[in-house]
Design an enzyme around this catalytic site. Structure first.
Site, short mmCIF file in Angstrom:
data_model
loop_
_atom_site.label_atom_id
_atom_site.label_comp_id
_atom_site.label_asym_id
_atom_site.label_seq_id
_atom_site.Cartn_x
_atom_site.Cartn_y
_atom_site.Cartn_z
N GLY A 152 0.81 -1.22 0.00
CA GLY A 152 0.00 0.00 0.00
C GLY A 152 0.84 1.26 0.00
N GLY A 153 0.59 2.11 1.00
CA GLY A 153 1.30 3.38 1.10
C GLY A 153 2.80 3.20 1.20
N GLY A 178 13.16 10.67 -35.51
CA GLY A 178 12.77 11.06 -34.15
C GLY A 178 13.89 10.85 -33.15
CB ALA A 179 16.40 8.18 -32.73
C1 HXC Z 1 -1.68 -3.29 11.43
C2 HXC Z 1 -0.29 -4.97 10.76
C3 HXC Z 1 -0.50 -4.64 9.40
C4 HXC Z 1 -1.36 -3.53 9.13
C5 HXC Z 1 0.88 -6.26 9.47
N1 HXC Z 1 0.55 -5.99 10.74
N2 HXC Z 1 0.24 -5.46 8.63
N3 HXC Z 1 -0.87 -4.30 11.75
N4 HXC Z 1 -1.92 -2.90 10.18
N5 HXC Z 1 -1.55 -3.11 7.89
C6 HXC Z 1 1.09 -6.61 11.95
C7 HXC Z 1 0.63 -8.05 12.14
O1 HXC Z 1 -0.59 -8.06 12.81
C8 HXC Z 1 1.76 -8.61 13.00
O2 HXC Z 1 1.58 -8.18 14.31
C9 HXC Z 1 2.97 -7.88 12.46
O3 HXC Z 1 2.50 -6.71 11.79
C10 HXC Z 1 3.74 -8.70 11.43
O4 HXC Z 1 2.83 -9.14 10.43
P1 HXC Z 1 2.82 -10.65 9.89
O5 HXC Z 1 1.62 -10.78 9.04
O6 HXC Z 1 2.99 -11.58 11.03
O7 HXC Z 1 4.15 -10.68 9.03
P2 HXC Z 1 4.41 -11.35 7.61
O8 HXC Z 1 3.93 -12.74 7.60
O9 HXC Z 1 5.85 -11.10 7.32
O10 HXC Z 1 3.53 -10.52 6.57
C11 HXC Z 1 3.73 -9.13 6.38
C12 HXC Z 1 2.66 -8.53 5.46
C13 HXC Z 1 1.25 -8.90 5.98
C14 HXC Z 1 2.85 -9.07 4.02
C15 HXC Z 1 2.91 -7.02 5.44
O11 HXC Z 1 1.19 -8.64 7.37
C16 HXC Z 1 0.17 -8.13 5.30
O12 HXC Z 1 -0.24 -8.49 4.16
N6 HXC Z 1 -0.32 -7.07 5.94
C17 HXC Z 1 -1.39 -6.26 5.40
C18 HXC Z 1 -0.91 -5.37 4.27
C19 HXC Z 1 -1.94 -4.37 3.83
O13 HXC Z 1 -2.91 -4.74 3.16
N7 HXC Z 1 -1.80 -3.11 4.27
C20 HXC Z 1 -2.69 -2.03 3.98
C21 HXC Z 1 -2.31 -1.42 2.64
S1 HXC Z 1 -3.37 -0.13 2.18
P3 HXC Z 1 2.15 -8.99 15.56
O14 HXC Z 1 1.52 -8.37 16.74
O15 HXC Z 1 1.80 -10.43 15.36
O16 HXC Z 1 3.63 -8.79 15.55
C22 HXC Z 1 -2.55 1.27 2.56
C23 HXC Z 1 -3.38 2.50 2.46
C24 HXC Z 1 -2.60 3.64 1.96
O17 HXC Z 1 -1.43 1.27 2.89
C25 HXC Z 1 -2.97 3.90 0.58
C26 HXC Z 1 -2.06 4.82 -0.08
C27 HXC Z 1 -2.29 4.96 -1.53
#
Ligand code: HXC
Length: 517
Positions: free
Chosen positions: A172-173, A407-408
């Site tokens: 995401g962000g 063009g190049a």
């Molecule tokens: C809160 C989060 C989180 C999130 C991960 N965690 N993503 N907490 N918000 N977005 C936390 C987990 O709960 C976990 O907490 C710790 O981070 C590690 O995550 P894991 O899943 O255990 O790690 P891993 O297996 O390595 O996977 C990492 C990951 C996955 C690929 C990033 O966690 C994931 O897919 N997260 C969601 C990604 C996402 O969709 N984000 C939002 C994007 S939209 P604990 O307590 O267990 O340590 C966005 C909006 C902005 O960003 C838009 C801008 C244009």
């Protein structure tokens, strides 16, 4: 012995707590993945003992979804300033052990604060990114936090260099902010960038893909063009930041640092006189030409695996930073396609932002013909390159090594786009079209009616080649400034750079241009 003041002891306790990140267990997990901690990364990036942290005691302010239960000092990001090769930089390093390094409202405040300080003090800004994106529990507050960062990425673009180092699964962000910065470095098999991950894609489109194939470094280096450099390890990535910055000034009103060289600026290279084959259809390797002209070992190619028919990179010539742009005739004959135009455009603009003179090496038969290219908007993409070269006010030097067709010729830093010095090698062919193509069009009837059309075409093409496919016609009309022996190229560029050092080329006042994106 006097007893320590309890207030000092309390501060030490707090400091120790801040160093704990998300706790020993999560740090262990991070290490098990072969990753460094956020603090270790900072230590490796900066000159020894120069880091000063700011705002280490900030915590998140949310109380949604059980957030209040788990508060961590620093809120998942370490921010501050330090030095690289004696120059000040500002940075942040996300701590994946705290809520996966995700962005909260307060984390955004911390990041924005160092971004503001970087710009106020004219220093580069470095992001060490290891984050799951917006912190889900904070909802709109985390998304607003990203908007604050993106706005600064955009407004500070071209003011100070901004570098993003991708060190984990950046969703995401966490992927969008880097896309707004000058350089994106990925670590192979460790960093991923995507807006929506494999799970979301599966749910929405039904497509099944793993994280590496979706947004690993190979994809972003060779398919999407999102990343600029990829390296095997985190340590390499941090070292790469130091190297990259050695070519750039700290801000847009400074000049790039001069790095003394042992490589003689007047060095002649006989090899270059034989670099271009006599047969114009035979390729040669422009990378080798570039390596032999610049100060030895200084060519840092950017985006080496994407749009390989175009070459962009930083180098030094006579100790001065230059931006190198060119074609690789060994790949697709050096034709300009959509991706090549995009790649060169972005690089030309980065060099112009940061006062890095441009040296362009041209060998291209033109834009790539084809329906896919036309429908993909090659006109729009090619126009970006015209725009970039035309608006660039840094010293511009162009060397036409072989083909500069149609063009190049025009887009590749041609003289009347505002190039300061244009040289051609004797092997240069400067024409609207290649000889056969031109003969086919100009003498269509004559060829069709000839007793032996193929012989006739060959003869007419030869006549055309003799007239246009050499640099002398262009030189006789002033379209090139001089024809030089290839071996002289280095000293000619050194002399031109020196003569152009005080170039003053103010642009007409305007709010900003409207580049055809
Ligand atoms: C809160 C989060 C989180 C999130 C991960 N965690 N993503 N907490 N918000 N977005 C936390 C987990 O709960 C976990 O907490 C710790 O981070 C590690 O995550 P894991 O899943 O255990 O790690 P891993 O297996 O390595 O996977 C990492 C990951 C996955 C690929 C990033 O966690 C994931 O897919 N997260 C969601 C990604 C996402 O969709 N984000 C939002 C994007 S939209 P604990 O307590 O267990 O340590 C966005 C909006 C902005 O960003 C838009 C801008 C244009």
């Amino acid at each position: 012995m006097t007893q320590e003041d309890p207030r000092i002891l309390e501060l030490r306790k707090m400091r120790a707590k801040a160093l704990e990140g998300g706790g020993a267990e999560r740090i262990e997990k991070q290490k098990a993945k072969g990753k460094l901690t956020a603090r270790e990364r900072i230590e490796l990036l900066l000159d020894w003992n120069t880091f000063n942290e700011i705002e280490p005691y900030i915590t998140h302010q949310g109380d949604e979804m059980g957030l209040l239960k788990e508060k961590y000092l620093g809120d998942g990001v370490i921010t501050g300033y330090g030095q690289i090769k004696g120059r000040t930089v500002y940075l942040y390093s996300q701590d994946f052990t705290i809520y996966g390094g995700t962005l909260s409202e307060m984390q955004s405040h911390k990041i924005c604060r160092v971004m503001d300080l970087a710009v106020r003090n004219g220093a580069p800004f470095i992001a060490l990114i290891d984050s799951g994106g917006a912190r889900i529990q904070e909802g709109v507050r985390s998304m607003g936090g990203y908007a604050e960062i993106f706005r600064r990425n955009a407004q500070y673009s071209g003011v100070v260099p901004q570098i993003s180092v991708m060190l984990g699964p950046c969703a995401g962000g966490a992927a969008y902010s880097p896309a707004l910065t000058d350089l994106v470095i990925m670590v192979q098999k460790q960093s991923f960038m995507f807006l929506t991950g494999p799970e979301v894609i599966k749910a929405v489109t039904g497509e099944v893909i793993d994280a590496e194939s979706l947004g690993g470094s190979d994809v972003h280096m060779s398919v999407s063009g999102v990343a600029h450099l990829s390296v095997p390890t985190e340590r390499d990535a941090l070292e790469m930041v130091r190297t990259f910055l050695s070519y750039l000034p700290s801000n847009n009103v400074e000049n790039p640092p001069f790095v003394k060289t042992d490589d003689d600026p007047t060095r002649m290279d006989e090899w270059l006189n034989h670099a271009v084959p006599l047969d114009p259809s035979e390729p040669y390797i422009m990378h080798q030409v570039i390596e032999r002209i610049v100060d030895k070992g200084t060519f840092l190619e950017i985006q080496p695996d994407w749009a390989r028919n175009a070459i962009v990179g930083l180098a030094r010539i006579g100790g001065h930073s230059v931006g190198i742009v060119g074609q690789e005739p060994a790949i697709m004959a050096g034709v300009i396609d959509i991706d090549a135009a995009d790649k060169m455009t972005r690089f030309v603009r980065m060099c112009d932002c940061f006062n890095i003179p441009l040296v362009t090496f041209v060998d291209s038969p033109g834009f790539l013909p084809g329906i896919a290219q036309e429908h993909g908007g090659i006109i729009r993409h090619g126009a970006k390159l015209l725009y970039a070269y035309s608006e660039a006010t840094v010293p511009k030097i162009c060397i036409i090594t072989r083909k500069a067709y149609g063009g190049a010729y025009v887009v590749m830093s041609s003289k009347y786009l505002g190039t300061d010095v244009t040289y051609a090698w004797p092997s240069a062919e400067i024409a609207v079209l290649g000889a056969e193509g031109a003969a086919n069009i100009l003498f269509k009837k004559q060829i069709e009616n000839a007793p032996n059309p193929s012989e006739e075409r060959k003869k007419l093409a030869e006549e055309y080649r003799a007239k246009f496919n050499n640099p002398y016609y262009a030189a006789s009309t002033g379209y090139v400034d001089d024809i030089i022996e290839p071996r002289e190229s280095r000293r000619k560029i050194v002399a031109a750079l020196s003569a152009l050092r005080d170039k003053y080329a103010p642009a007409p006042p305007r709010k900003h241009g409207n580049i055809p994106v």
